[in-house]
Design an enzyme around this catalytic site. Structure first.
Site, PDB file in Angstrom:
ATOM      1  N   ARG A  39      -9.159  -6.570   1.730  1.00 17.04           N
ATOM      2  CA  ARG A  39      -8.550  -6.524   3.121  1.00 17.04           C
ATOM      3  C   ARG A  39      -9.306  -7.111   4.046  1.00 17.04           C
ATOM      4  O   ARG A  39      -8.957  -7.894   5.218  1.00 17.04           O
ATOM      5  CB  ARG A  39      -7.856  -5.323   3.394  1.00 17.04           C
ATOM      6  CG  ARG A  39      -6.745  -4.907   2.366  1.00 17.04           C
ATOM      7  CD  ARG A  39      -6.585  -3.345   2.267  1.00 17.04           C
ATOM      8  NE  ARG A  39      -5.717  -2.877   3.140  1.00 17.04           N
ATOM      9  CZ  ARG A  39      -5.161  -1.674   3.409  1.00 17.04           C
ATOM     10  NH1 ARG A  39      -5.453  -0.864   2.503  1.00 17.04           N
ATOM     11  NH2 ARG A  39      -4.456  -1.275   4.384  1.00 17.04           N
ATOM     12  N   THR A  74      -1.455  -1.096  -2.182  1.00 19.00           N
ATOM     13  CA  THR A  74      -1.930  -1.942  -3.147  1.00 19.00           C
ATOM     14  C   THR A  74      -1.053  -1.760  -4.306  1.00 19.00           C
ATOM     15  O   THR A  74      -0.974  -0.567  -4.709  1.00 19.00           O
ATOM     16  CB  THR A  74      -3.253  -2.075  -3.324  1.00 19.00           C
ATOM     17  OG1 THR A  74      -3.897  -2.489  -2.305  1.00 19.00           O
ATOM     18  CG2 THR A  74      -3.369  -3.303  -4.366  1.00 19.00           C
ATOM     19  N   LEU A 134      -6.666   2.589  -6.561  1.00 15.29           N
ATOM     20  CA  LEU A 134      -6.149   1.218  -5.726  1.00 15.29           C
ATOM     21  C   LEU A 134      -5.476   2.043  -4.402  1.00 15.29           C
ATOM     22  O   LEU A 134      -5.153   3.190  -4.576  1.00 15.29           O
ATOM     23  CB  LEU A 134      -4.858   0.675  -6.510  1.00 15.29           C
ATOM     24  CG  LEU A 134      -5.196  -0.041  -7.865  1.00 15.29           C
ATOM     25  CD1 LEU A 134      -3.732  -0.670  -8.124  1.00 15.29           C
ATOM     26  CD2 LEU A 134      -6.035  -1.183  -7.391  1.00 15.29           C
ATOM     27  N   ASP A 135      -5.722   1.021  -3.095  1.00 16.61           N
ATOM     28  CA  ASP A 135      -4.885   1.556  -2.164  1.00 16.61           C
ATOM     29  C   ASP A 135      -3.738   1.954  -2.229  1.00 16.61           C
ATOM     30  O   ASP A 135      -3.094   1.423  -3.083  1.00 16.61           O
ATOM     31  CB  ASP A 135      -5.373   0.546  -0.905  1.00 16.61           C
ATOM     32  CG  ASP A 135      -6.761   0.201  -0.491  1.00 16.61           C
ATOM     33  OD1 ASP A 135      -7.709   1.216  -0.808  1.00 16.61           O
ATOM     34  OD2 ASP A 135      -7.064  -0.588   0.311  1.00 16.61           O
ATOM     35  N   ARG A 136      -3.430   2.998  -1.451  1.00 14.64           N
ATOM     36  CA  ARG A 136      -1.780   3.157  -1.313  1.00 14.64           C
ATOM     37  C   ARG A 136      -0.779   2.120  -1.434  1.00 14.64           C
ATOM     38  O   ARG A 136       0.310   2.077  -2.047  1.00 14.64           O
ATOM     39  CB  ARG A 136      -1.571   4.262  -0.060  1.00 14.64           C
ATOM     40  CG  ARG A 136      -0.200   4.684  -0.017  1.00 14.64           C
ATOM     41  CD  ARG A 136       0.224   5.292   1.347  1.00 14.64           C
ATOM     42  NE  ARG A 136       0.387   4.169   2.383  1.00 14.64           N
ATOM     43  CZ  ARG A 136       0.916   4.664   3.310  1.00 14.64           C
ATOM     44  NH1 ARG A 136       1.158   5.760   3.981  1.00 14.64           N
ATOM     45  NH2 ARG A 136       1.065   3.678   4.429  1.00 14.64           N
TER      46      ARG A 136
END
Length: 217
Positions: free
Chosen positions: A164, A67, A63-65
């Site tokens: 996003r 998120t 997961l993105d940092r």
């Protein structure tokens, strides 16, 4: 390359949603990297924190940092291979919650726009119809307020920053996004994107399993 906000990960205890001999499922907080970044200052991450309790843990997806939400990790090489193939073959089902800027006119829709890294502005991604990789996201409106909309997002593919950039392409950037939002839409204490539910088949039993984590916003 674009500078991201300084790395100051939260220090809350790990929230374990499920564990057995093959997998461990956690609720990743916003602001914590999934895997180590480059340099000692980016060493703290979800993977290394879980290693402290589960030494054999192996990465399956990211997961993105910024998120938050459900992440599954493997505890054996077999489980890692099995789960990774499920993600690769799009056998998993992921749903996210997001708060986005403005009011969406429709109640449901699909974004089908290919994505590629925006190299001079990396890690940003961008839509590129000629060279981008296929990316598809279904969305559904849950609630509309004066300046924002709460939506449930179901990605059919797993491209970097897919949700996003797809919301940005619709003209409804996700609130608090440090890379893509501007002005009032950026002025939030976190990225308003949360991995709400993940459905997988257990790597040993083959049984379908669903894991949920309530959005903190």
């Amino acid at each position: 390359m674009i500078e991201i906000t300084p790395y100051d990960p939260p220090q809350d205890p790990i929230v374990v949603l499920h564990e057995d001999s093959d997998i461990v499922v956690v609720d990743k907080p916003s602001g914590l990297l999934s895997v180590p970044g480059r340099g000692a200052h980016l060493a703290d991450c979800m993977l290394t924190r879980i290693q402290a309790a589960f030494p054999t843990v192996l990465l399956v997806h990211r997961l993105d940092r910024d998120t938050s939400g459900v992440m599954v990790f493997a505890l054996t090489p077999h489980a890692q291979r099995h789960l990774s193939k499920q993600f690769e073959d799009r056998k998993t089902k992921k749903t996210y919650l997001a708060r986005v800027w403005g009011q969406l006119a429709e109640k449901t829709g699909t974004v089908d726009l290919p994505l590629i890294v925006d190299w001079p502005k990396r890690p940003r991604q961008m839509v590129d119809h000629d060279n981008g990789k296929p990316a598809v996201t279904d969305w559904r409106v849950l609630k509309v307020n004066e300046n924002e909309t709460r939506v449930r997002l179901t990605p059919k593919t797993g491209r970097s920053h897919q949700l996003r950039v797809h919301m940005l392409a619709l003209g409804h950037v996700i609130l608090g996004d440090p890379l893509y939002a501007e002005g009032d839409a950026k002025d939030f204490d976190r990225l308003m994107l949360h991995s709400e539910e993940l459905r997988i088949n257990h790597p040993e039993s083959g049984k379908g399993m669903s894991f949920r984590a309530k959005a903190p916003f």
